[in-house]
Design an enzyme around this catalytic site. Structure first.
Site: not given
Lengths: 333, 333
Positions: A250, A279, A297
């Site tokens: 993460r 993000e 991602h």
């Protein structure tokens, strides 16, 4: 039987199906929703015109299971609206979007994506590492910009074999990463919450020590209070000016501002990042760097992974409603 | 001794050192040339003001060894100018720049880069395959162009594990490719000049059959009369619309025009290309394709590989002048 009666009967059967709450859409389910609707009834909070809290309290008594996508926060407030909630099933590997403290307090069982993503995640980590070391993305840009005939050979990258690689988080994904790195001739060591008795690789309880003894760090851990910004300036400086960092965990595992500083100052060698602190916004400083590979991602997601996930979700739901243990229960996050 | 005498003596000693001909610069030697000059004397054809043929015939009697870079043609005409030539030492793995027929006729020994490049080449093949399947270069472009926040998630790639991968050329590099693919959970089969008794992977004597039974083909063979355009339209169609082709061998192993047609028509799924038919020119049709990864012929080169190569070149030269067998002699090309 008249059509109307049939419809009423179907309606009645449907209402008898076990209820599963979704706060927001769960994309992995959408293509196969029909299969799930044969056995379960979805309560879709986002489709209701009611405010979410009112919706939750209205259906509170019937909701024993909550199914949630990785991007959907499951807050303490939400959980408190649902006194009958016994189980949260996440489609992600990481559980940082769920208030785990509140779940533990209420003894709510939690399942994650289990092993569905492990191989894809590991493949992606290796791909990012190879890309940073051997410059696939950067030299692809070079060729597409027509620079090869003009400027000649691209500067050499660095060999993967022989590198000392530190894995942060030796769970499902980290173990698969290690397996692949062995085939490339790398030496492996790791950091995790505790030493794993069954693992022969050297263990470092301190991530800074791991970094100081590694040419590359691969972050495969979940985001928790303990791992938030665990990769700080000290760790990056210990990794050193030729060191490479790969993050498929993460974004907030790394202190991103410090990472950018270190990259700008040449204090680390490069980075391969699938995740970011905010993000989908990627810090603009990174966009111009050739020693950085940027990925939106998607480390763990492939059509193959989604099919395994659909099977796993079904298995977890069936297990729950048959009073059997969840297939991919997470007990010690 | 006066300086002048010392100089004369040094000159005399130098002239007694064994002579090695270079037609054009050999970049791998340049950084460590001093070490070689302690033991050998380099005759550098490109530094002479004489036309090459005159240069060659002038020094013809003294030249027993020719050292050549992969980009330097060694033609039959050149070889015929050198009646004392006994040995050609190449810094490349492939030998398609050398007139092997003329060498065989004259019983001239040939050494290549042996195993120096194998691990790097294999790493690069895996990197290209991962890049085509999991779209590192394409999604890096997507992020750099600022499209992630605007267009959302990037389309999913495809999982490497479980794929059937066909290796064309199971030599040093191909074997290292296979070793890595096993760790990713791929099934492997191969094509080569002949079946290798020590290898358990399924062998296909026909490359079209291999393609028909593969999700991806990796080209690791040398370029010879037999492998020129071995990947033709038939083979590409057999590989199929989801099939991926990776080339780290030589450009002309693939019929590039047919490859471009197949990519444009969606008749194959994608390609990762480190080599091209007319390097450094890359066909412009490829530059706009997102399912293609383009690399400027650098699969095998890293600083680590160059150091091993320097050691190997020294070992081959010392072996030759001690009448010992060459360390990396190529016998059956």
């Amino acid at each position: 039987m008249a059509d109307e009666e049939k419809e009423q009967q179907k309606q009645g059967e449907m209402e008898e199906l076990p209820v599963i709450l979704q706060l927001r859409p769960v994309p992995a389910i959408t293509p196969v929703e029909e299969q799930f609707l044969k056995k379960f009834r979805f309560l879709k909070a986002w489709e209701s015109s009611m405010p979410t809290e009112l919706f939750l309290t209205t259906y509170a008594q019937s909701v024993r299971v909550l199914l949630c996508h990785g991007g959907t926060p499951v807050t303490a407030d939400t959980i408190r609206c649902l006194p009958s909630l016994q189980c949260v099933i996440a489609t992600s590997a990481g559980l940082n979007h769920i208030d785990l403290t509140e779940c533990r307090k209420r003894d709510i069982a939690i399942a994650n994506a289990g092993d569905c993503y492990s191989e894809n995640g590991a493949d992606y980590a290796i791909g990012l590492l190879l890309d940073v070391l051997r410059q696939f993305s950067a030299s692809d840009r070079y060729v597409r910009q027509g620079l090869w005939p003009v400027k000649g050979a691209y500067p050499l990258g660095s060999k993967l074999g022989g590198k000392q690689v530190g894995i942060v988080g030796l769970g499902h994904i980290g173990s698969e990463v290690a397996k692949r790195l062995v085939a490339f001739g790398c030496s492996i060591s790791y950091n995790s919450r505790k030493k794993k008795p069954s693992v022969a690789f050297p263990f470092y309880s301190d991530v800074r020590d791991l970094a100081a003894n590694s040419d590359a760090l691969i972050l495969c851990c979940g985001l928790t209070k303990e791992t938030y910004h665990i990769i700080n300036r000290d760790v990056l400086l210990a990794l050193g000016e030729k060191g490479v960092i790969i993050n498929i965990g993460r974004g907030a595992i790394i202190d991103e501002k410090e990472l950018i500083q270190c990259l700008m100052q040449g204090e680390i060698g490069g980075a391969g990042l699938d995740v970011f602190e905010n993000e989908p916004d990627v810090p603009k400083e990174l966009l111009a760097m050739d020693n950085v590979v940027l990925s939106p991602h998607k480390a763990v997601l492939t059509p193959e992974a989604i099919v395994s996930l659909q099977d796993l979700l079904m298995a977890n739901l069936e297990a729950f409603f048959s009073n059997k243990p969840l297939v991919s229960e997470v007990k010690d996050e």
